[in-house]
Design an enzyme around this catalytic site. Structure first.
Site, short mmCIF file in Angstrom:
data_model
loop_
_atom_site.label_atom_id
_atom_site.label_comp_id
_atom_site.label_asym_id
_atom_site.label_seq_id
_atom_site.Cartn_x
_atom_site.Cartn_y
_atom_site.Cartn_z
N ASP A 282 41.96 49.99 38.93
CA ASP A 282 40.25 49.33 39.06
C ASP A 282 40.10 50.05 40.68
O ASP A 282 41.06 49.50 41.64
CB ASP A 282 39.75 48.98 38.53
CG ASP A 282 38.93 48.49 37.74
OD1 ASP A 282 39.55 49.18 36.90
OD2 ASP A 282 37.95 48.09 36.75
N HIS B 128 43.87 45.50 39.72
CA HIS B 128 43.02 46.00 41.20
C HIS B 128 44.53 46.75 41.95
O HIS B 128 45.05 45.44 42.84
CB HIS B 128 42.01 45.70 41.72
CG HIS B 128 40.89 45.36 41.05
ND1 HIS B 128 40.77 44.23 40.77
CD2 HIS B 128 39.78 46.24 40.69
CE1 HIS B 128 39.87 43.94 39.88
NE2 HIS B 128 39.34 44.86 40.04
#
Length: 262
Positions: free
Chosen positions: A74, A219
């Site tokens: 993400d 992430h």
């Protein structure tokens, strides 16, 4: 209004500005998203007949027969994404990237193109990481449309998947996602890599939660995450896992716009 993800010296603070501890609290209760949405499991999606060419992107991997897991990232691209792509290429692992538009996809267009060219799934994480359940429908559309437009311009194909910030979703988000041709994708594994720069800890957290049909949330903008990826990949391969993109995980079924997958 919550601010977008920004780099700071304190890794834990990078998402606290976004209220991510609230997301962590939701995960402690259940991995179904804070919006309380009904979710579709990959096994259920695979049981449906394929109806469009999207399902053909499943490729040679049949997750009905092998133990699949999806690696997802993400809030990129970032300055760490090139190194991550090098690792994925070396390990021959496909991933799904849920990209932010503002200051990310628009800042690193060559990395977005490279993600698509190297066989990764390029998806949306909204334009500015606004919490979709806290804004008006018109703003939800803008958050999603702007990112769709940038991804389509850079890759030649509009995204079919999106991940709502913090996993927060509701009926309005579902309806607008359906309108824009997007399915929502949550996760089953989180390393909470926004809380630590300890790559070994990130690896242990992922390995402790990994299971068949899992969707791993990481992430690629945090300093400790990308160094953890080679160990995660090697350990899961040793356990017999096959890495796939989210569409491959659902094939021969497909992600239906407006539905939520986990």
């Amino acid at each position: 209004m919550l601010s977008p993800i920004k780099k700071t010296k304190n890794t834990g603070a990078r998402l606290r500005a976004l209220g991510v501890p609230a997301a962590a609290a939701c995960l402690a209760v259940a991995l179904t998203g804070c919006g309380g949405a009904d979710t579709t499991l990959p096994s259920s999606a695979r049981a449906r007949p394929a109806t469009t060419s999207q399902a053909a992107r499943g490729g040679p991997v049949d997750c009905r027969e092998v133990k699949c897991i999806a690696l997802t990232f993400d809030a990129g691209p970032s300055e760490h994404s090139a190194a991550l792509l090098d690792i994925l290429k070396e390990k021959q692992v496909p991933a799904t990237f849920f990209l932010l538009g503002a200051r990310h996809a628009e800042k690193y267009p060559d990395l977005v193109r490279r993600m698509a060219a190297e066989g990764h799934e390029v998806a949306s994480h909204t334009w500015d990481h606004k919490i979709l359940t806290e804004i008006e429908p018109a703003e939800i559309r803008q958050e999603l449309r702007r990112t769709n437009d940038v991804i389509e311009r850079l890759t030649g194909r509009p995204p079919t998947l999106m991940r709502p910030p913090q996993g927060r979703t509701n009926k309005t988000v579902h309806e607008i996602s359906r309108e824009l041709g997007l399915a929502e994708v949550l996760w089953t594994v989180t390393a909470k890599d926004y809380t630590t720069t300890d790559s070994a800890l990130i690896q242990r957290r992922v390995l402790a939660q990994a299971d068949r049909d899992g969707i791993i949330l990481l992430h690629d903008l945090y300093d400790g995450t990308v160094p953890a990826v080679p160990g995660i990949i090697d350990a899961l391969k040793e356990r017999g896992f096959v890495f796939v993109t989210v569409p491959q995980l659902l094939a021969p079924g497909e992600a239906v716009p407006g539905e939520v997958y986990r």
